[in-house]
Design a protein around this motif. Structure first.
Motif, PDB file in Angstrom:
ATOM      1  N   ARG A   1       0.790  -1.219   0.071  1.00 48.16           N
ATOM      2  CA  ARG A   1      -0.037  -0.057   0.035  1.00 48.16           C
ATOM      3  C   ARG A   1       0.966   1.293  -0.026  1.00 48.16           C
ATOM      4  NH1 ARG A   1      -1.086   2.820   3.780  1.00 48.16           N
ATOM      5  NH2 ARG A   1      -0.670   1.403   5.372  1.00 48.16           N
ATOM      6  N   CYS A   2       0.634   2.074  -0.953  1.00 47.76           N
ATOM      7  CA  CYS A   2       1.541   3.348  -1.216  1.00 47.76           C
ATOM      8  C   CYS A   2       1.184   4.261   0.130  1.00 47.76           C
ATOM      9  CB  CYS A   2       1.204   3.875  -2.551  1.00 47.76           C
ATOM     10  SG  CYS A   2       2.183   5.508  -2.937  1.00 47.76           S
ATOM     11  N   THR A   3       2.174   4.736   0.689  1.00 39.23           N
ATOM     12  CA  THR A   3       1.759   5.657   1.804  1.00 39.23           C
ATOM     13  C   THR A   3       1.548   7.194   1.633  1.00 39.23           C
ATOM     14  OG1 THR A   3       4.143   5.833   2.195  1.00 39.23           O
ATOM     15  CG2 THR A   3       3.226   4.443   3.449  1.00 39.23           C
TER      16      THR A   3
ATOM     17  N   GLY B   1      -2.254   5.931  -1.088  1.00 36.42           N
ATOM     18  CA  GLY B   1      -3.312   4.651  -0.453  1.00 36.42           C
ATOM     19  C   GLY B   1      -3.507   3.612  -1.523  1.00 36.42           C
ATOM     20  N   THR B   2      -2.853   3.789  -2.687  1.00 33.67           N
ATOM     21  CA  THR B   2      -3.162   2.766  -3.647  1.00 33.67           C
ATOM     22  C   THR B   2      -2.592   1.408  -3.271  1.00 33.67           C
ATOM     23  OG1 THR B   2      -3.193   4.298  -5.637  1.00 33.67           O
ATOM     24  CG2 THR B   2      -2.685   1.776  -6.197  1.00 33.67           C
TER      25      THR B   2
ATOM     26  N   ALA C   1       0.311   4.468  -9.253  1.00 36.57           N
ATOM     27  CA  ALA C   1      -0.542   5.562  -9.549  1.00 36.57           C
ATOM     28  C   ALA C   1       0.200   6.673  -9.368  1.00 36.57           C
ATOM     29  CB  ALA C   1      -1.763   5.524  -8.447  1.00 36.57           C
ATOM     30  N   CYS C   2       1.184   7.035  -8.358  1.00 36.75           N
ATOM     31  CA  CYS C   2       1.745   8.212  -8.068  1.00 36.75           C
ATOM     32  C   CYS C   2       3.174   8.512  -8.223  1.00 36.75           C
ATOM     33  CB  CYS C   2       0.937   8.833  -6.729  1.00 36.75           C
ATOM     34  SG  CYS C   2       2.005   8.078  -5.220  1.00 36.75           S
ATOM     35  N   GLY C   3       3.797   7.230  -8.505  1.00 34.79           N
ATOM     36  CA  GLY C   3       5.093   7.094  -8.314  1.00 34.79           C
ATOM     37  C   GLY C   3       5.890   7.003  -6.996  1.00 34.79           C
TER      38      GLY C   3
END
Length: 127
Positions: free
Chosen positions: A32-34, A37-38, A49-51
């Motif tokens: 989970r991307c901190t 949230g992806t 999603a955001c790199g």
């Protein structure tokens, strides 16, 4: 023309070692991307999603829904969406004769690589 090719390779686990350990046990561990949230399953070291590069491990149930399926003489494969994940994953079907649209992640048979999904009734809840 037909050629036989044998290839020995090693996948460097690095920062994804917890994912590979869980996979060998038939458990789903996502990243989970901190930042945004992806939740990615299978995980990736960089958020698609955001790199973002900061990830936290998140256990998933291992349940998945088949989105598309392809059958061949060499087996059956599917694109599946795992509960709790934001992306699709390519899986091999452990029991290709079954036609259910849902299943659960299982440990790779005979230490074969990849994600393996055992198709079962949607109301089955085997822990």
């Amino acid at each position: 023309m037909k050629y036989r090719l044998a290839l020995d390779y090693t996948v460097p686990e690095g920062t994804l070692a917890p994912y590979f350990d869980a996979l060998r046990q038939g458990r789903a561990l996502a990243a989970r991307c901190t930042s945004c949230g992806t939740t990615s399953f299978p995980p990736r070291p960089v958020c698609g999603a955001c790199g973002g590069r900061e990830m936290a491990w998140q256990a998933l149930t291992g349940r998945a829904r088949v989105v598309r399926r392809a059958d061949s003489e060499n087996g059956a494969f599917a694109l599946a969406r795992f509960d709790g994940a934001d992306e699709l994953a390519t899986v091999a079907l452990a029991n290709p004769a079954e036609r259910q649209a849902a299943g659960r992640l299982v440990a790779p048979p005979d230490a074969r690589p990849g994600l393996w999904l055992h198709l079962e009734n949607e109301d089955d809840d085997h822990a």
